[in-house]
Write an enzyme that holds these catalytic residues in place. Structure first.
Site, PDB file in Angstrom:
ATOM      1  N   HIS A  15       0.825  -1.198   0.000  1.00 48.34           N
ATOM      2  CA  HIS A  15       0.000   0.000   0.000  1.00 48.34           C
ATOM      3  C   HIS A  15       0.867   1.258   0.000  1.00 48.34           C
ATOM      4  O   HIS A  15       1.532   1.562   0.984  1.00 48.34           O
ATOM      5  CB  HIS A  15      -0.891  -0.038   1.252  1.00 48.34           C
ATOM      6  CG  HIS A  15      -1.898   1.038   1.346  1.00 48.34           C
ATOM      7  ND1 HIS A  15      -2.046   1.822   2.467  1.00 48.34           N
ATOM      8  CD2 HIS A  15      -2.838   1.463   0.474  1.00 48.34           C
ATOM      9  CE1 HIS A  15      -3.039   2.670   2.288  1.00 48.34           C
ATOM     10  NE2 HIS A  15      -3.530   2.483   1.081  1.00 48.34           N
ATOM     11  N   HIS A  57      -1.205  10.462  -2.266  1.00 48.03           N
ATOM     12  CA  HIS A  57      -2.489   9.985  -1.776  1.00 48.03           C
ATOM     13  C   HIS A  57      -3.500  11.102  -1.564  1.00 48.03           C
ATOM     14  O   HIS A  57      -4.634  11.054  -2.043  1.00 48.03           O
ATOM     15  CB  HIS A  57      -2.327   9.206  -0.473  1.00 48.03           C
ATOM     16  CG  HIS A  57      -3.628   8.730   0.090  1.00 48.03           C
ATOM     17  ND1 HIS A  57      -4.358   9.457   1.006  1.00 48.03           N
ATOM     18  CD2 HIS A  57      -4.355   7.621  -0.166  1.00 48.03           C
ATOM     19  CE1 HIS A  57      -5.476   8.814   1.297  1.00 48.03           C
ATOM     20  NE2 HIS A  57      -5.498   7.706   0.600  1.00 48.03           N
TER      21      HIS A  57
END
Length: 255
Positions: A15, A57
């Site tokens: 991730h 992100h």
């Protein structure tokens, strides 16, 4: 890097790279993740004011760099002037925000053979036409590895499906609603990528939905053990080393 598609084996996606040991969505984090026996890398893509695709992100640069402001309001030069390596420990001073083009070049140079999971960040900011732009750039690199696309925005997934009916698409969800399942039934996407907390609240759903689930972000020992014991097709995790060790204990080395 494993290349494993058989049943009874759960693929591990790092991730934002290995963000536990290096700044997320940066080359140090990607390098760290690839040092382990993982199956794929997960990244997030936004677009700058001057139309460049960058990997980060959040919608703003505030949390992960020494700057402030929305990515959509900044040029690539503005973004590249920021330090993305000093916001957490350990620090990697001088680390810049990568562009998607730089990242795809990195994978080519690494002879990457895993899977690339791209999250398209259109759930809070509307980037008109970003789906076609991302797809065109990825296609231009002629990747020999598999590329998957995910988003919280169902309209983005529908747009990808219009552009290419063969794409591997997944809906990111905190909680899978009837609308989400309806759009899956209609063929907008194949996989659900639910929050692991939602799955834990509905254990029957966790196991019965089985073959189309890749939960996120699965970091605790007991969570990883459950996922690997039930051989879900994939898991998205921050804890790369832990996930690899637990998978080997439960599923073997996958060879």
């Amino acid at each position: 890097m494993k290349k494993q598609t058989t049943n009874g084996y759960t693929e591990i996606f790092a991730h934002r790279g290995y963000r536990v040991v290096a700044p997320e969505n940066t080359f140090p984090a990607f390098e760290a993740a690839l040092a382990y026996d993982i199956d794929g890398l997960e990244i997030d893509v936004h677009r700058t004011l001057d139309g460049e695709l960058v990997i980060m992100h959040d919608e703003t640069v505030d949390r992960t760099t020494n700057g402030t402001g929305f990515i959509k309001d900044m040029t690539l030069n503005d973004i590249k002037a920021l330090d993305a390596g000093i916001y957490k420990e350990p620090k990697f001073p001088g680390t810049t925000v990568p562009t998607l083009r730089e990242f795809l070049t990195f994978l080519r140079e690494k002879n990457f053979t895993g899977k690339l999971l791209i999250e398209v960040k259109t759930d809070h900011v509307a980037y008109d036409g970003i789906e076609a732009q991302i797809l065109a750039m990825v296609t231009s690199f002629e990747p020999t590895y598999e590329v998957l696309y995910q988003s919280f925005n169902l309209a983005t997934l529908r747009e990808f499906r219009k552009l290419d009916k063969t794409l591997s698409l997944a809906a990111l969800v905190s909680w899978a609603t009837p609308r989400v399942y309806w759009r899956r039934f209609l063929g907008d996407f194949t996989y659900l990528h639910p929050n692991i907390k939602a799955l834990e609240m509905r254990p029957r759903y966790f196991w019965s939905a089985g073959r189309h689930l890749r939960p996120w972000t699965v970091d605790k020992d007991n969570q990883l053990e459950h996922v690997f014991a039930q051989t879900l097709p994939g898991v998205i995790t921050n804890e790369v080393a832990k996930a690899v060790a637990i998978r080997e204990k439960i599923q073997g080395d996958g060879q």
